[in-house]
Scaffold this active site. Structure first.
Site, PDB file in Angstrom:
ATOM      1  N   GLY A  89       0.782  -1.241   0.000  1.00  0.00           N
ATOM      2  CA  GLY A  89       0.000   0.000   0.000  1.00  0.00           C
ATOM      3  C   GLY A  89       0.806   1.279   0.000  1.00  0.00           C
ATOM      4  O   GLY A  89       0.276   2.351   0.306  1.00  0.00           O
ATOM      5  N   HIS A 141       2.366   0.651 -12.715  1.00  0.00           N
ATOM      6  CA  HIS A 141       3.147  -0.564 -12.990  1.00  0.00           C
ATOM      7  C   HIS A 141       4.637  -0.219 -12.996  1.00  0.00           C
ATOM      8  O   HIS A 141       5.032   0.793 -13.568  1.00  0.00           O
ATOM      9  CB  HIS A 141       2.733  -1.157 -14.346  1.00  0.00           C
ATOM     10  CG  HIS A 141       3.470  -2.415 -14.664  1.00  0.00           C
ATOM     11  ND1 HIS A 141       3.188  -3.609 -14.037  1.00  0.00           N
ATOM     12  CD2 HIS A 141       4.499  -2.667 -15.511  1.00  0.00           C
ATOM     13  CE1 HIS A 141       4.019  -4.541 -14.496  1.00  0.00           C
ATOM     14  NE2 HIS A 141       4.812  -3.989 -15.392  1.00  0.00           N
TER      15      HIS A 141
HETATM   16  C1  GAR Z   1       4.195  -1.387  -6.973  1.00  0.00           C
HETATM   17  O1  GAR Z   1       5.554  -1.469  -7.343  1.00  0.00           O
HETATM   18  C2  GAR Z   1       3.299  -1.424  -8.202  1.00  0.00           C
HETATM   19  O2  GAR Z   1       3.828  -0.726  -9.291  1.00  0.00           O
HETATM   20  C3  GAR Z   1       3.244  -2.903  -8.483  1.00  0.00           C
HETATM   21  O3  GAR Z   1       3.106  -3.491  -7.219  1.00  0.00           O
HETATM   22  C4  GAR Z   1       3.769  -2.668  -6.237  1.00  0.00           C
HETATM   23  C5  GAR Z   1       2.795  -2.369  -5.146  1.00  0.00           C
HETATM   24  O4  GAR Z   1       3.433  -1.673  -4.106  1.00  0.00           O
HETATM   25  N1  GAR Z   1       2.161  -3.239  -9.353  1.00  0.00           N
HETATM   26  C6  GAR Z   1       2.245  -4.156 -10.321  1.00  0.00           C
HETATM   27  O5  GAR Z   1       3.231  -4.844 -10.524  1.00  0.00           O
HETATM   28  C7  GAR Z   1       0.992  -4.289 -11.173  1.00  0.00           C
HETATM   29  N2  GAR Z   1       1.244  -5.046 -12.341  1.00  0.00           N
HETATM   30  P1  GAR Z   1       2.573  -0.888  -3.013  1.00  0.00           P
HETATM   31  O6  GAR Z   1       1.525  -1.896  -2.498  1.00  0.00           O
HETATM   32  O7  GAR Z   1       3.554  -0.533  -1.954  1.00  0.00           O
HETATM   33  O8  GAR Z   1       1.946   0.298  -3.664  1.00  0.00           O
END
Ligand code: GAR
Length: 190
Positions: free
Chosen positions: A17, A114
């Site tokens: 998050g 992403h």
């Molecule tokens: C982030 O790096 C986001 O870009 C990635 O998951 C992570 C979530 O981090 N999303 C993907 O890979 C979608 N294909 P967070 O929960 O700390 O925001």
């Protein structure tokens, strides 16, 4: 309300998050004119849930396994999003492909972040994919969501260098800093 003024955000999250937190911080500081309405996680263990409620945001868990088909799962998501008056759905580490039920409920109002310069390296472990391919520039992308994984029209991108001794973790951390900046910027420009 619809169009440019509608920044009542519903976050869809599955994990840590930190991107959601970055947007909440920009809103709280008055730098982003938007309103956070609800956070929904498909994972009851997601740290993002406590993070949301800690900041006074309703946090709801909707698990895929409680529904026979994706359609019913998405109907439940749409119901909660609409109940909270959401006009912009922000996928912030939501690790699922969306189907027609959710996409048609918020046409042109669902975005995703992403950790790669799309269309390169869609899917899981984008940072590791980039490193293994040997690219010298990596980055992140905010894009509209369609039925193709990490496939919709690009809204904004930020680039970072890949250093010779990078690991997936060190590169991921450099990209993440940019993600936090880019997501709020992209929302501001919608
Ligand atoms: C982030 O790096 C986001 O870009 C990635 O998951 C992570 C979530 O981090 N999303 C993907 O890979 C979608 N294909 P967070 O929960 O700390 O925001």
């Amino acid at each position: 309300m619809s169009g440019r003024d509608d920044k009542k955000i519903g976050f869809l999250v599955s994990g840590r998050g930190s991107n959601m937190a970055a947007v909440l911080e920009e809103i709280a500081a008055g730098r982003l004119k938007a309103e956070a309405r609800v956070a929904i996680s498909d994972n009851p263990e997601a740290p993002a849930l406590a993070l949301a409620s800690g900041r006074g945001l309703p946090a709801v868990t909707i698990e895929r396994k409680n529904f026979p088909r994706r359609q019913e799962f998405e109907e439940a998501l749409v119901r909660v999003l609409k109940e909270h008056g959401v006009g912009l759905v922000v996928l912030a580490g939501f690790m699922r492909l969306l189907g027609p039920t959710l996409l048609s409920a918020f046409p042109g109002r669902i975005i995703n972040i992403h950790p790669s310069l799309l269309p390169a390296f869609p899917g899981l472990e984008a940072q590791r994919q980039a490193l293994e391919y040997g690219v010298k520039i990596a980055g992140c992308t905010v894009h509209y969501v369609n039925e193709v994984m990490d496939g919709g029209r690009i809204i904004a991108q930020a680039a970072v260098p890949v250093e010779p001794d990078d690991t997936a973790e060190s590169l991921g951390a450099r990209i993440l800093t940019q993600e936090h900046r880019l997501l709020a910027l992209a929302i501001a420009g919608l």
